[in-house]
Scaffold this active site. Structure first.
Site, PDB file in Angstrom:
ATOM      1  N   LYS A 247      57.308 -21.711  12.502  1.00 58.93           N
ATOM      2  CA  LYS A 247      58.473 -22.921  12.792  1.00 58.93           C
ATOM      3  C   LYS A 247      59.375 -22.142  13.931  1.00 58.93           C
ATOM      4  O   LYS A 247      59.885 -22.601  14.428  1.00 58.93           O
ATOM      5  CB  LYS A 247      59.410 -22.020  11.665  1.00 58.93           C
ATOM      6  CG  LYS A 247      59.249 -22.926  10.417  1.00 58.93           C
ATOM      7  CD  LYS A 247      59.987 -22.967   9.110  1.00 58.93           C
ATOM      8  CE  LYS A 247      59.559 -23.686   8.201  1.00 58.93           C
ATOM      9  NZ  LYS A 247      58.151 -22.686   7.371  1.00 58.93           N
ATOM     10  N   ASP A 311      63.837 -18.860   6.660  1.00 56.20           N
ATOM     11  CA  ASP A 311      62.443 -19.039   6.216  1.00 56.20           C
ATOM     12  C   ASP A 311      62.354 -17.955   5.154  1.00 56.20           C
ATOM     13  O   ASP A 311      61.462 -17.079   5.284  1.00 56.20           O
ATOM     14  CB  ASP A 311      61.094 -19.229   6.909  1.00 56.20           C
ATOM     15  CG  ASP A 311      60.310 -19.683   6.651  1.00 56.20           C
ATOM     16  OD1 ASP A 311      60.178 -20.237   5.322  1.00 56.20           O
ATOM     17  OD2 ASP A 311      59.159 -19.549   7.115  1.00 56.20           O
ATOM     18  N   CYS A 364      59.750 -22.835   0.578  1.00 57.61           N
ATOM     19  CA  CYS A 364      58.970 -23.702   0.002  1.00 57.61           C
ATOM     20  C   CYS A 364      58.447 -23.202  -1.238  1.00 57.61           C
ATOM     21  O   CYS A 364      56.848 -22.934  -1.750  1.00 57.61           O
ATOM     22  CB  CYS A 364      57.596 -22.935   0.696  1.00 57.61           C
ATOM     23  SG  CYS A 364      56.745 -21.276   0.302  1.00 57.61           S
TER      24      CYS A 364
END
Length: 437
Positions: A247, A311, A364
């Site tokens: 990312k 993240d 995720c």
């Protein structure tokens, strides 16, 4: 190896995975080391059988009336590869290395339509204990959503606009691979290579297109999550859980190498690959902050960042297409551990966001316990932050990319969700929070 021997090998590997509760990759590696006569095509075929059986572990075992590796393979052949009972019998017969012939009980089970009356967690191939959690997210669509999450994933690539244009990169790749990449409607920068089981997955990292830094391997969902963060040229950005830098690279491209990105991860081993990736991609606006003992390497960034990207560590339920064995190893304690990690990293991230700056929380995962629940808990403890309406995030992306997202991205109260069924991506959750004071 003849096909029937590959089936026997897959059953052996699956029994090892089940019996020792170990990652599939480790079991396959050990099998290969102890069976060196098996060629690369044999190992790939066995691996495909093993991973497909794990994707459909519950439904395949249920169809064959068992829970071991043999039942998983028999049910896979019958239920998911569409073979008749006679064809299944023929597939496992005819050689001294073949599995035992079908028993009367197995033949009867495979002859029935048992799945139609099976529980939802069997039909959708997910752990029974997660049924309430997943029904909370998907409601009446849980089976369809989880069946999509049990299918194999394509290979997605992101065109690095610091070095290449999408059309040029697509032509380069087609010339090298001898196959055309698809262009998903949700992104102008994504090149998608559909599954071709007979050819196997191409080794992208050895192509000139990759080595020149024109493309990066990155799921479309991860690409979109990076875009939804809203990084722009001139910003000061902290990628707090940068890992290998996927990312970070996407943010640098979105910023056109203007502004500053600080890439950090609490585990220096995860961060190690980022240096070579930055150099290959032609990224010049990233400063890597590697952790050091007894030193706060981010203390000079407090309250200075326009954007802090988190993240977050998570259970990875959104990546089950790529890691099918992981869904059978997850435990309630794993979810509780990740929740604690997520709360801690959000608390840490808040220190670096300046007034009017944004904190972007990404997982995720498709579980509310890791997504909206964590954001809700954070907001309850930090009155200075407020959620950016998900519709506003999508509108900004659509204006910038000149793309209509439509129903492909689900708008929740506190964020956005992507899933294989809705968006053709891995499962991702994105929440954007703005600091008022």
């Amino acid at each position: 190896m003849i096909p029937v021997a590959r089936i026997s090998a897959a059953i052996e590997v699956l029994d090892d995975i089940i019996g020792r509760r170990r990652p599939a990759a480790d079991a396959l590696k050990d099998w290969g080391l102890s069976h060196r006569f098996a060629g690369s095509k044999d190992r790939r075929a066995i691996g495909d059988l093993v991973f497909d059986a794990l994707r459909h572990k519950s439904s395949s075992g249920f169809a064959a009336g068992g829970e071991d590796g043999r039942a998983m393979v028999l049910g896979l052949l019958r239920l998911h590869r569409g073979l008749s009972v006679a064809e299944v019998e023929a597939r496992i017969a005819g050689d001294r290395f073949a599995p035992a012939p079908l028993s009367a009980e197995e033949r009867a089970a495979l002859s029935e339509d048992r799945i139609a009356s099976a529980p939802q967690w069997v039909q959708g191939d997910y752990p029974e204990w997660l049924a309430p959690n997943l029904s909370r997210v998907f409601g009446d669509s849980v089976v369809e959503e989880m069946q999509a999450l049990a299918e194999s994933a394509p290979l997605d690539l992101r065109v690095n606009t610091l070095k290449a244009e999408p059309d040029h990169a697509a032509r380069e790749l087609a010339s090298e691979l001898g196959r055309q990449a698809e262009r998903p409607a949700l992104s102008p920068l994504c090149l998608r290579l559909p599954l071709e089981p007979e050819r196997g997955e191409p080794h992208i990292a050895s192509t000139e297109t990759f080595l020149r830094g024109h493309i990066e391997i990155q799921d479309l969902g991860s690409q979109l999550a990076s875009e939804f963060a809203g990084a722009r040229a001139g910003m000061q950005v902290l990628d707090l859980c940068a890992g290998g830098g996927g990312k970070t690279l996407a943010l640098a491209a979105a910023m056109g190498n203007h502004g500053q990105i600080f890439a950090h991860d609490s585990d220096r081993r995860r961060l190690a690959p980022i240096h070579d990736r930055l150099a290959r991609a032609g990224v010049r606006n990233v400063q890597v902050r590697t952790p050091r003992p007894a030193t706060d390497v981010l203390d000079d960034l407090e309250h200075r960042m326009d954007l802090v990207l988190v993240d977050a560590p998570c259970t990875g339920t959104g990546t089950w297409r790529r890691n099918p064995d992981a869904k059978w190893r997850i435990r309630p304690s794993s979810l509780a551990d990740r929740n604690r990690d997520q709360d801690l990293v959000l608390e840490t991230a808040a220190r670096y966001v300046k007034t009017s700056g944004r904190l972007v929380y990404i997982t995720c995962s498709v579980l509310e316990e890791e997504n909206s629940d964590r954001v809700s808990a954070f907001l309850a403890a930090h009155s200075g932050f407020e959620p950016v309406p998900p519709g506003e995030i999508v509108d900004a992306f659509e204006r910038e990319a000149m793309i209509t997202v439509g129903a492909a991205v689900r708008r929740l109260d506190l964020g956005l969700m992507m899933t294989p069924r809705m968006s053709g991506t891995d499962g991702f959750f994105v929440s954007v929070l703005k600091r008022r004071v």
